[in-house]
Design a protein around this motif. Structure first.
Motif, short mmCIF file in Angstrom:
data_model
loop_
_atom_site.label_atom_id
_atom_site.label_comp_id
_atom_site.label_asym_id
_atom_site.label_seq_id
_atom_site.Cartn_x
_atom_site.Cartn_y
_atom_site.Cartn_z
N SER A 134 -12.40 9.23 -2.38
CA SER A 134 -12.83 8.38 -1.29
C SER A 134 -13.51 7.12 -1.84
O SER A 134 -14.50 7.23 -2.57
CB SER A 134 -13.78 9.16 -0.38
OG SER A 134 -14.21 8.35 0.69
N SER B 65 -0.71 8.56 8.51
CA SER B 65 -1.29 9.72 7.80
C SER B 65 -1.64 9.26 6.39
O SER B 65 -0.79 8.77 5.66
CB SER B 65 -0.34 10.91 7.78
OG SER B 65 0.83 10.63 7.05
N TYR B 66 -2.89 9.40 6.02
CA TYR B 66 -3.42 8.83 4.78
C TYR B 66 -3.71 9.91 3.75
O TYR B 66 -4.84 10.12 3.34
CB TYR B 66 -4.66 7.99 5.08
CG TYR B 66 -4.34 6.87 6.04
CD1 TYR B 66 -3.59 5.78 5.61
CD2 TYR B 66 -4.74 6.91 7.36
CE1 TYR B 66 -3.25 4.75 6.47
CE2 TYR B 66 -4.42 5.88 8.23
CZ TYR B 66 -3.68 4.82 7.78
OH TYR B 66 -3.34 3.80 8.64
N THR B 67 -2.66 10.60 3.32
CA THR B 67 -2.79 11.61 2.27
C THR B 67 -3.04 10.91 0.94
O THR B 67 -2.34 9.96 0.59
CB THR B 67 -1.51 12.47 2.20
OG1 THR B 67 -1.27 13.02 3.50
CG2 THR B 67 -1.64 13.57 1.18
N SER C 61 0.63 5.73 0.70
CA SER C 61 -0.01 7.00 1.05
C SER C 61 1.00 8.09 0.73
O SER C 61 2.20 7.86 0.79
CB SER C 61 -0.35 7.03 2.54
OG SER C 61 -0.68 8.34 2.94
N SER D 75 0.83 -1.20 0.00
CA SER D 75 0.00 0.00 0.00
C SER D 75 0.87 1.25 0.00
O SER D 75 2.05 1.21 0.33
CB SER D 75 -0.94 0.00 1.20
OG SER D 75 -0.23 0.18 2.40
N GLY E 175 1.17 10.57 2.65
CA GLY E 175 1.46 11.10 3.97
C GLY E 175 2.91 10.87 4.33
O GLY E 175 3.55 9.92 3.87
#
Length: 169
Positions: free
Chosen positions: A115, A75-77, A68, A66, A70
């Motif tokens: 999203s 932190s899921y930027t 991100s 996975s 972030g």
């Protein structure tokens, strides 16, 4: 600044090493690829990583890669179009080291994510004879179109590019 090593008996070789930066090595004393976990071996199957699931349902065992944008853990930027999310990297010894890439499989973002909306593509790369880096050979885009030797102009469901000749199927 020293490593923590584990042995299974006084006359047994080292089994596991944790370096001072927290990286874990199994089967070797130095981290060739500089990853958090490195597994090395010399005989049948002992340098692999295995995942098995034993359950009376349809759930698989899995490997999760996975990403991100972030900059800290948790932190899921949101990722962006063309970000590479995961890669399987195949390398071979060339007589001096193990850094020569043979092939790669990459999963990338293929559009604008949102999203619960993550458009993705898979690309397959190989290294040609006499070359030192991989070239994309096959692409499956987020719309299900397949391009062979064609990454940017996939027309139709299957597009095969061969030199100056292009075929759509």
């Amino acid at each position: 600044n020293s490593a923590l090593t584990f042995h299974t008996g006084s006359s047994q070789p080292e089994r596991l090493r944790i370096l001072s930066d927290g990286k874990v090595l199994i089967g070797h004393t130095s981290n060739i690829f500089n990853y958090k976990l490195a597994v090395f071996g010399t005989d049948g199957g002992n340098s692999g990583i295995s995942a098995s699931r034993f359950s009376n349902n349809s759930s698989p065992s899995s490997i999760i890669l996975s990403k991100s944008r972030g900059t800290s853990i948790g932190s899921y930027t949101i990722v962006q179009d063309d970000d590479e999310v995961g890669m399987i990297d195949f390398r071979g010894a060339d007589g001096s080291d193990n850094m020569s890439k043979v092939a790669e499989i990459k999963a990338s973002i293929d559009g604008t994510p949102g999203s619960n909306d993550m458009p993705g593509r898979l690309t397959f790369h190989t290294t040609a004879d006499g070359a030192s880096s991989t070239t994309e050979r096959l692409r499956i885009d987020s719309g299900g179109k397949v391009g062979v030797n064609e990454a940017s102009n996939i027309n139709g469901r299957l597009h095969v590019q061969h030199d100056a000749l292009a075929e759509n199927i």
